[in-house]
Design a protein around this motif. Structure first.
Motif, PDB file in Angstrom:
ATOM      1  N   ILE A   2      16.815  41.553  32.484  1.00  0.00           N
ATOM      2  CA  ILE A   2      15.376  41.808  32.475  1.00  0.00           C
ATOM      3  C   ILE A   2      15.180  43.270  32.857  1.00  0.00           C
ATOM      4  O   ILE A   2      15.779  43.745  33.824  1.00  0.00           O
ATOM      5  CB  ILE A   2      14.647  40.885  33.477  1.00  0.00           C
ATOM      6  CG1 ILE A   2      14.766  39.418  33.020  1.00  0.00           C
ATOM      7  CG2 ILE A   2      13.186  41.286  33.640  1.00  0.00           C
ATOM      8  CD1 ILE A   2      14.391  38.420  34.081  1.00  0.00           C
ATOM      9  N   ILE A  49       6.793  38.921  32.284  1.00  0.00           N
ATOM     10  CA  ILE A  49       8.049  38.434  31.688  1.00  0.00           C
ATOM     11  C   ILE A  49       7.767  37.273  30.729  1.00  0.00           C
ATOM     12  O   ILE A  49       8.350  37.189  29.651  1.00  0.00           O
ATOM     13  CB  ILE A  49       9.046  38.003  32.791  1.00  0.00           C
ATOM     14  CG1 ILE A  49       9.396  39.206  33.680  1.00  0.00           C
ATOM     15  CG2 ILE A  49      10.310  37.393  32.179  1.00  0.00           C
ATOM     16  CD1 ILE A  49      10.187  38.848  34.932  1.00  0.00           C
ATOM     17  N   LEU A  62      13.346  41.278  27.785  1.00  0.00           N
ATOM     18  CA  LEU A  62      14.188  40.155  28.197  1.00  0.00           C
ATOM     19  C   LEU A  62      15.342  40.142  27.204  1.00  0.00           C
ATOM     20  O   LEU A  62      15.150  39.804  26.030  1.00  0.00           O
ATOM     21  CB  LEU A  62      13.419  38.839  28.148  1.00  0.00           C
ATOM     22  CG  LEU A  62      14.248  37.589  28.443  1.00  0.00           C
ATOM     23  CD1 LEU A  62      14.801  37.589  29.867  1.00  0.00           C
ATOM     24  CD2 LEU A  62      13.430  36.320  28.214  1.00  0.00           C
ATOM     25  N   LEU A  82      12.847  30.721  28.937  1.00  0.00           N
ATOM     26  CA  LEU A  82      12.461  30.807  30.350  1.00  0.00           C
ATOM     27  C   LEU A  82      12.145  29.429  30.898  1.00  0.00           C
ATOM     28  O   LEU A  82      11.524  28.615  30.219  1.00  0.00           O
ATOM     29  CB  LEU A  82      11.198  31.657  30.491  1.00  0.00           C
ATOM     30  CG  LEU A  82      11.253  33.081  29.969  1.00  0.00           C
ATOM     31  CD1 LEU A  82       9.838  33.640  29.871  1.00  0.00           C
ATOM     32  CD2 LEU A  82      12.109  33.944  30.882  1.00  0.00           C
ATOM     33  N   VAL A 159      16.797  32.140  32.297  1.00  0.00           N
ATOM     34  CA  VAL A 159      16.050  32.665  33.448  1.00  0.00           C
ATOM     35  C   VAL A 159      15.111  31.584  33.984  1.00  0.00           C
ATOM     36  O   VAL A 159      14.425  30.914  33.219  1.00  0.00           O
ATOM     37  CB  VAL A 159      15.209  33.894  33.024  1.00  0.00           C
ATOM     38  CG1 VAL A 159      14.371  34.407  34.186  1.00  0.00           C
ATOM     39  CG2 VAL A 159      16.107  35.005  32.475  1.00  0.00           C
TER      40      VAL A 159
END
Ligand SMILES: Nc1ncnc2c1ncn2[C@@H]1O[C@H](COP(=O)(O)OP(=O)(O)OP(=O)(O)O)[C@@H](O)[C@H]1O
Ligand SMILES: [Mg+2]
Length: 228
Positions: A2, A49, A62, A82, A159
């Protein structure tokens, strides 16, 4: 990885900075703690994000994906990489623990046999194997958060964003959840960004701590100290 490059984000007409000129690099597999006063910008940083908020200046990446560039139609695909958990667990009250987790697979069109194999495995990872058929109303706060974590992880995101996941929990349940996050980071190699106000937890787990103040990173240290 990231990456934030000179990222600035303001809200509304006052144009006060929620995130101001942030530079940040988080490697795959890291466990990073995000601290700061209420309003410091922790949730906003996470939303940059997820793509829920867009940077006005700078770039957010990302991996190879430049999140600034994502169109609305690209979002579902992006979000799949994510896992996200919150202070309130956001479970579906009409579904059991098993069904809540399974639902995250069903919406991706996974078949029943894969769901039947995988959900029990993740129930066990979060220590909820015995409670598969309980509804959220029949679970404690800590148990609900465990199910929310299993749901966030079931599609194996690289993530996990955890925005004050212990905010509604007592001290014992908070430790359980933090230990679970540490285990997930270690065993599944999931990158974890963990925003918290819990000074005692931060000072005990000895991880990288990023301190935000009024949208700026004022400290980024591996010394594991809670300083805001
Ligand atoms: N949707 C929004 N519209 C307008 N302002 C917002 C919005 N979301 C956040 N803000 C403002 O942006 C700043 C950063 O908020 P943010 O939610 O990122 O802080 P935080 O560090 O997560 O705080 P907390 O610890 O209370 O969760 C604050 O000044 C807040 O009032
Ligand atoms: Mg917040």
């Amino acid at each position: 990885m990231i990456l934030f490059k000179n990222v600035t984000k303001t809200y509304g007409e006052e144009q006060s900075f929620a995130i101001e000129n942030v530079n940040l690099k988080i490697e795959d597999g890291e466990f990073v703690v995000l601290v700061g006063q209420s309003g410091a910008g922790k949730s906003t940083l996470m939303k940059l994000i997820t793509g829920e908020q867009k940077a006005e200046k700078g770039e957010v990446f990302l991996g190879k994906t430049r999140i600034n560039d994502l169109a609305y139609r690209d979002m579902p695909q992006h979000r799949r990489s994510l896992g996200i958990i919150f202070q309130d667990f956001k479970l579906l009250s009409q579904k059991t623990a098993f069904e809540n987790i399974a639902f995250a697979m069903e919406i991706l069109g996974k078949d029943a046999s894969e769901i039947g194999r995988k959900v029990p495995r993740f129930l066990n990872i979060v220590g909820m194997g015995a409670k598969a058929n309980k509804f959220p109303s029949q679970m404690s706060g800590g148990e609900r958060q465990r199910i929310a974590i299993a749901r966030a992880l079931i599609n194996e995101p690289k993530v996990l964003l955890a925005d004050e996941p212990t905010g509604n929990l007592d001290v014992f349940n908070s430790w359980d959840i933090v230990n679970l996050l540490l285990k997930i980071n270690e065993q599944l190699k999931t990158t974890i960004i963990f925003a918290t106000h819990n000074k005692e937890v931060v000072n005990s787990i000895n991880k990288r701590v990023i301190s935000l103040d009024k949208g700026k990173i004022i400290r980024d240290s591996l010394d594991g100290k809670y300083i805001i």
